[in-house]
Design a protein around this motif. Structure first.
Motif, mmCIF file in Angstrom:
data_model
loop_
_atom_site.group_PDB
_atom_site.id
_atom_site.type_symbol
_atom_site.label_atom_id
_atom_site.label_comp_id
_atom_site.label_asym_id
_atom_site.label_seq_id
_atom_site.Cartn_x
_atom_site.Cartn_y
_atom_site.Cartn_z
ATOM 1 N N ALA A 176 16.494 -27.430 38.870
ATOM 2 C CA ALA A 176 15.760 -28.705 38.819
ATOM 3 C C ALA A 176 16.669 -29.927 38.754
ATOM 4 C CB ALA A 176 14.810 -28.710 37.625
ATOM 5 N N GLY A 177 17.963 -29.781 38.531
ATOM 6 C CA GLY A 177 18.868 -30.930 38.447
ATOM 7 C C GLY A 177 20.250 -30.583 38.948
ATOM 8 N N ASN A 178 21.206 -31.518 38.806
ATOM 9 C CA ASN A 178 22.591 -31.266 39.219
ATOM 10 C C ASN A 178 23.238 -30.209 38.328
ATOM 11 O OD1 ASN A 178 22.554 -33.150 41.286
ATOM 12 N ND2 ASN A 178 23.143 -34.818 39.931
ATOM 13 N N ASN A 179 24.029 -29.320 38.950
ATOM 14 C CA ASN A 179 24.735 -28.246 38.225
ATOM 15 C C ASN A 179 23.783 -27.377 37.402
ATOM 16 O OD1 ASN A 179 27.317 -28.839 39.170
ATOM 17 N ND2 ASN A 179 27.630 -30.391 37.590
ATOM 18 N N CYS A 180 22.604 -27.127 37.965
ATOM 19 C CA CYS A 180 21.638 -26.237 37.303
ATOM 20 C C CYS A 180 21.546 -24.924 38.066
ATOM 21 C CB CYS A 180 20.248 -26.884 37.266
ATOM 22 S SG CYS A 180 20.142 -28.307 36.182
ATOM 23 N N GLY A 181 21.151 -23.870 37.372
ATOM 24 C CA GLY A 181 20.866 -22.594 38.020
ATOM 25 C C GLY A 181 22.037 -21.644 38.053
ATOM 26 N N PHE A 182 21.828 -20.519 38.746
ATOM 27 C CA PHE A 182 22.855 -19.472 38.821
ATOM 28 C C PHE A 182 24.077 -19.937 39.604
ATOM 29 C CE2 PHE A 182 19.037 -17.104 37.818
ATOM 30 C CZ PHE A 182 19.487 -16.137 36.936
ATOM 31 N N ALA A 184 25.670 -22.498 39.215
ATOM 32 C CA ALA A 184 26.602 -23.179 38.300
ATOM 33 C C ALA A 184 26.808 -22.334 37.043
ATOM 34 C CB ALA A 184 26.057 -24.557 37.936
ATOM 35 N N PHE A 185 26.884 -21.010 37.225
ATOM 36 C CA PHE A 185 27.037 -20.082 36.106
ATOM 37 C C PHE A 185 28.520 -19.975 35.751
ATOM 38 C CE2 PHE A 185 27.232 -16.139 33.804
ATOM 39 C CZ PHE A 185 25.988 -15.991 33.214
ATOM 40 N N PRO A 186 28.932 -20.382 34.546
ATOM 41 C CA PRO A 186 30.362 -20.360 34.187
ATOM 42 C C PRO A 186 30.842 -18.945 33.863
ATOM 43 C CG PRO A 186 29.073 -21.169 32.341
ATOM 44 C CD PRO A 186 28.102 -20.904 33.446
ATOM 45 N N THR A 187 30.994 -18.127 34.886
ATOM 46 C CA THR A 187 31.301 -16.701 34.724
ATOM 47 C C THR A 187 32.553 -16.450 33.902
ATOM 48 O OG1 THR A 187 30.651 -16.705 37.057
ATOM 49 C CG2 THR A 187 31.175 -14.568 36.103
ATOM 50 N N PHE A 188 33.591 -17.277 34.107
ATOM 51 C CA PHE A 188 34.877 -17.072 33.425
ATOM 52 C C PHE A 188 35.129 -18.130 32.348
ATOM 53 C CE2 PHE A 188 35.367 -15.856 37.987
ATOM 54 C CZ PHE A 188 35.319 -14.482 37.798
ATOM 55 N N GLY A 189 34.064 -18.798 31.897
ATOM 56 C CA GLY A 189 34.208 -19.833 30.874
ATOM 57 C C GLY A 189 34.131 -21.226 31.469
ATOM 58 N N LEU A 190 33.908 -22.214 30.613
ATOM 59 C CA LEU A 190 33.690 -23.587 31.074
ATOM 60 C C LEU A 190 34.966 -24.249 31.608
ATOM 61 C CD1 LEU A 190 31.218 -24.693 28.284
ATOM 62 C CD2 LEU A 190 30.698 -24.604 30.727
ATOM 63 N N PHE A 611 24.582 -24.906 31.461
ATOM 64 C CA PHE A 611 25.473 -24.360 30.436
ATOM 65 C C PHE A 611 26.348 -25.469 29.873
ATOM 66 C CE2 PHE A 611 24.238 -21.019 33.279
ATOM 67 C CZ PHE A 611 23.949 -19.961 32.431
ATOM 68 N N LEU A 612 26.365 -25.599 28.543
ATOM 69 C CA LEU A 612 27.129 -26.638 27.864
ATOM 70 C C LEU A 612 28.081 -26.005 26.857
ATOM 71 C CD1 LEU A 612 24.094 -28.954 27.009
ATOM 72 C CD2 LEU A 612 25.580 -29.165 29.011
ATOM 73 N N ASP A 613 29.172 -26.701 26.546
ATOM 74 C CA ASP A 613 30.021 -26.211 25.461
ATOM 75 C C ASP A 613 29.332 -26.524 24.127
ATOM 76 O OD1 ASP A 613 30.972 -28.853 24.366
ATOM 77 O OD2 ASP A 613 31.758 -29.013 26.408
ATOM 78 N N SER A 614 29.781 -25.909 23.042
ATOM 79 C CA SER A 614 29.072 -25.998 21.759
ATOM 80 C C SER A 614 29.006 -27.431 21.237
ATOM 81 C CB SER A 614 29.741 -25.083 20.726
ATOM 82 O OG SER A 614 31.122 -25.392 20.623
ATOM 83 N N THR A 616 29.029 -30.337 23.011
ATOM 84 C CA THR A 616 28.048 -31.094 23.801
ATOM 85 C C THR A 616 26.641 -30.661 23.450
ATOM 86 O OG1 THR A 616 29.674 -31.187 25.598
ATOM 87 C CG2 THR A 616 27.417 -31.777 26.158
ATOM 88 N N ASN A 617 26.461 -29.355 23.275
ATOM 89 C CA ASN A 617 25.142 -28.821 22.917
ATOM 90 C C ASN A 617 24.660 -29.396 21.587
ATOM 91 O OD1 ASN A 617 22.939 -26.902 23.432
ATOM 92 N ND2 ASN A 617 23.687 -25.927 21.564
ATOM 93 N N ALA A 618 25.588 -29.528 20.598
ATOM 94 C CA ALA A 618 25.234 -30.095 19.289
ATOM 95 C C ALA A 618 24.799 -31.551 19.434
ATOM 96 C CB ALA A 618 26.420 -29.984 18.336
ATOM 97 N N ARG A 619 25.516 -32.308 20.315
ATOM 98 C CA ARG A 619 25.160 -33.710 20.527
ATOM 99 C C ARG A 619 23.797 -33.833 21.200
ATOM 100 N NH1 ARG A 619 30.553 -34.330 22.180
ATOM 101 N NH2 ARG A 619 29.961 -34.662 24.362
ATOM 102 N N VAL A 620 23.527 -32.952 22.167
ATOM 103 C CA VAL A 620 22.222 -32.968 22.859
ATOM 104 C C VAL A 620 21.107 -32.643 21.869
ATOM 105 C CG1 VAL A 620 20.804 -31.795 24.606
ATOM 106 C CG2 VAL A 620 23.160 -32.425 25.139
ATOM 107 N N ASP A 621 21.320 -31.611 21.021
ATOM 108 C CA ASP A 621 20.309 -31.252 20.004
ATOM 109 C C ASP A 621 20.054 -32.418 19.057
ATOM 110 O OD1 ASP A 621 19.964 -28.778 21.051
ATOM 111 O OD2 ASP A 621 21.185 -27.700 19.569
ATOM 112 N N ALA A 622 21.125 -33.067 18.609
ATOM 113 C CA ALA A 622 20.985 -34.204 17.692
ATOM 114 C C ALA A 622 20.219 -35.347 18.345
ATOM 115 C CB ALA A 622 22.363 -34.693 17.251
ATOM 116 N N PHE A 623 20.514 -35.586 19.640
ATOM 117 C CA PHE A 623 19.820 -36.655 20.370
ATOM 118 C C PHE A 623 18.325 -36.346 20.503
ATOM 119 C CE2 PHE A 623 18.165 -38.179 24.462
ATOM 120 C CZ PHE A 623 18.335 -39.556 24.308
ATOM 121 N N LEU A 624 18.023 -35.081 20.853
ATOM 122 C CA LEU A 624 16.621 -34.688 21.034
ATOM 123 C C LEU A 624 15.864 -34.740 19.703
ATOM 124 C CD1 LEU A 624 17.059 -31.682 23.492
ATOM 125 C CD2 LEU A 624 16.134 -33.919 24.047
ATOM 126 N N LEU A 625 16.502 -34.274 18.616
ATOM 127 C CA LEU A 625 15.853 -34.311 17.296
ATOM 128 C C LEU A 625 15.664 -35.753 16.830
ATOM 129 C CD1 LEU A 625 17.757 -31.355 15.588
ATOM 130 C CD2 LEU A 625 15.324 -31.401 16.174
#
Length: 627
Positions: A176-182, A184-190, A611-614, A616-625
């Motif tokens: 549904a957006g940029n860098n979404c879906g399989f 953009a799967f970080p198979t060997f890490g970000l 897929f986000l690193d931990s 960035t994910n924490a910042r996104v969660d904080a923003f959404l909350l």
């Protein structure tokens, strides 16, 4: 078209065309036989004519330049540079002029090689490896055992076609957006993902990897590691020293310039080496053939010379049929001159910077180059159409000059040249297939004309769907980066303005990789076939320099699957490998059409899988909350 706009690596699909031609017509004729409407069997000659038509039609997707010179003229590609993006050097794709241009330039190659077909096939007995392989395949279909195997191969192709199509459909839901879906799967890490090292679950590239020789896939991977793993991170550290750090990522004056121009240097080095190699082999082989012919004609004092072997009954029959159904020389020459006159009048209307006398010079020189390409292809199975196109870009671009639309003139001249030399080698391959399957050369020629006409209509329409459905077409990092469009335009710019446009130290890198490319090829040819397989191919190494590493990893997965399969059961892998690969390529390719229609209808996928690193994910969660 999809392969053209993603990597530019297009494997031979002659086998698939022959197999599907056999399957569909055999199914149709069986149905007609049951109804009592058909009494004649489906023959290998008809199979050959169908395969010729299909390959001629699909070949226009490559020689038509939709992923190279035609799209290279567009504003999208021109905007990636700060120079030559004015109206005189830009022409955006439009269905009307693309179809008109292809109809004017695509047929002349058919007429250029017709007078030489007897020399190529009968006199010089050139092998044309792809044409010969296709002929043996078609001949095998029309035997009881071969028909059974072909039925199983088609069944396998159908299974993997269905799987590939459904897999593409399933993946669509998560994009549904940029860098979404399989994809953009970080198979060997970000960290590896950011340097384009990941497996993107593309059935197309896995299939291409199964068809391409192992050395090509490994070469692509070696090129990926050298460029994205070592060179670009090191050159990226020089931002602000070698080039301005404030430049956009797509600017050819920054890091992107190193990626594009170093890959061009490798492509030109490889192309020049193979051009000289094929040309020298052609001249040596021609002189030997002429010497042999003279010995056969002139009385020789030494009567102890070994007698030339008598042709077999099969060869005599093939030669008799091949020569019986002649295409008159006057027809071929008349057709060439007529189409050349039309092109000289019409093409400058599409591209004003490409003057009529430039086209005249191209058409005077082209038959010689078409003969060289067709002859070299018969010896090595290597078509140098892109190399001859590059020659036209540099010569006509420099002749036209910077102030007279030299970039556009060079790209248009490339199209005129490529269509002639590419069609000449393709038709020669088809004539060899026809010779070995006892098909009428006249029917082959007519089939090629019909296929070319179909391609001139179908290919622009397919490209137009991509062009309208995907707004980011041609942009670096997009789903369809069209790498060769940027490469061809950059070559045209080099031809017009020389090396002044290159970033700091880029020219030294280009010299190094140009000569390294020649050296690697020379070593490959000197060490013999056994050791050559351990040296990478520079042309294949150059492709990921600009695009990225992801498709090379996909191709190596395909190569690994085939390698393991061959170790377990060689006969089965050889029989069914091409069918599996073709199914994977075709299914994923066909899914592109409904996905394009959905994009045009503004129907968006419902889910974005990202897929986000931990951190960035924490910042996104904080923003959404917080919101």
């Amino acid at each position: 078209m999809k392969l053209n706009l993603t990597t530019g690596i297009i494997p031979s699909l002659n086998v698939s065309a022959g197999l599907l031609g056999f399957f569909f017509v055999k199914t149709w004729t069986k149905f007609l036989e049951k109804t009592g409407w058909l009494k004649q069997p489906f023959t290998r000659q008809e199979n050959t004519v169908i395969q010729t038509c299909v390959v001629a039609s699909s070949g226009i997707a490559f020689s038509g330049g939709f992923g190279s010179y035609i799209f290279g003229m567009s504003q999208t590609i021109a905007n990636q540079s700060t120079s030559f993006n004015d109206a005189m050097n830009v022409k955006n794709p439009q269905l009307g002029w693309m179809i008109g241009f292809l109809f004017v330039v695509s047929f002349i190659g058919l007429f250029s090689v017709v007078p030489l077909r007897k020399i190529m096939i009968i006199d010089f007995k050139l092998t044309y490896p792809s044409g010969t392989a296709t002929a043996y395949l078609i001949n095998s279909f029309h035997t009881p055992e071969g028909a059974k195997l072909a039925k199983k191969q088609v069944k396998t192709l159908g299974k993997f076609f269905s799987f590939s199509f459904l897999w593409g459909f399933f993946q669509w839901f998560f994009t549904a957006g940029n860098n979404c879906g399989f994809t953009a799967f970080p198979t060997f890490g970000l960290q590896a993902f950011n340097k384009s090292f990941y497996f993107d679950f593309s059935a197309t590239f896995v299939g291409v990897g199964m068809i391409c020789p192992h050395i090509i896939n490994v070469s692509v991977l070696v090129g990926s590691i050298l460029s994205w793993g070592i060179m670009w991170p090191l050159i990226g550290n020089k931002a602000g020293v070698w080039y301005s750090a404030s430049l956009p990522s797509s600017s050819l004056s920054g890091l992107q310039g190193y990626k594009v121009f170093i890959s061009i240097a490798m492509i030109l080095g490889d192309g020049l080496y193979n051009f000289v190699k094929v040309l020298s082999r052609t001249i040596i082989s021609l002189s030997q053939e002429i010497r042999i012919k003279r010995k056969d004609v002139l009385p020789v004092a030494d009567q102890n010379l070994p007698a030339s072997p008598l042709p077999s009954y099969d060869d005599e029959r093939r030669t008799k049929l091949f020569l019986k159904d002649q295409i008159p020389i006057w027809f071929a020459l008349g057709g060439y001159v007529t189409i050349a006159i039309l092109a000289i009048i019409i093409v400058p209307l599409f591209f004003p910077p490409l003057k009529w006398y430039y086209i005249l010079v191209i058409y005077i020189v082209a038959p010689v180059l078409a003969f060289c390409n067709a002859y070299g292809c018969g010896l090595t199975d290597w078509s140098l159409a892109s190399t001859y196109g590059t020659l036209a870009i540099f010569t006509i671009g420099a002749w036209a000059g910077a102030s007279n639309g030299g970039v556009l003139a060079g790209l248009a001249a490339c199209g005129v040249m490529m269509n002639i030399v590419s069609t000449a080698s393709d038709l020669s391959q088809d004539f060899k297939t026809g010779y070995l399957t006892l098909a009428s050369p006249r029917s082959m020629f007519v089939s090629q004309v019909i296929g070319t006409a179909m391609g001139c209509l179908i290919s622009p329409c397919v490209f137009w769907i991509f062009y309208k459905a995907f707004p980011d077409l041609g942009l670096p990092g997009s789903q369809y980066p069209a790498p060769y469009a940027t490469v061809f335009r950059s070559m045209a710019m080099l031809g017009v303005e020389g090396f002044s446009s290159l970033p700091s130290h880029c020219l030294q890198f280009c010299y190094g990789f140009f000569f390294a490319s020649i050296l690697i090829n020379a070593i490959r040819d000197s060490v013999g076939k056994k050791w050559a397989q351990y040296f990478p191919l520079p042309m294949a190494m150059a492709i990921p320099f600009y695009i990225g590493s992801y498709f090379g990893i996909d191709m190596c997965v395909g190569s690994l699957i085939l390698f393991v399969w061959q170790k377990l059961n060689r006969a089965k892998a050889d029989a069914f490998g091409p069918a599996v690969a073709s199914g994977l390529i075709c299914g994923d390719g066909i899914w592109t059409l409904p996905s394009s229609v959905l994009a045009l209808a503004k129907v968006n996928p419902p889910i974005c899988m990202k897929f986000l690193d931990s951190a960035t994910n924490a910042r996104v969660d904080a923003f959404l909350l917080g919101s």
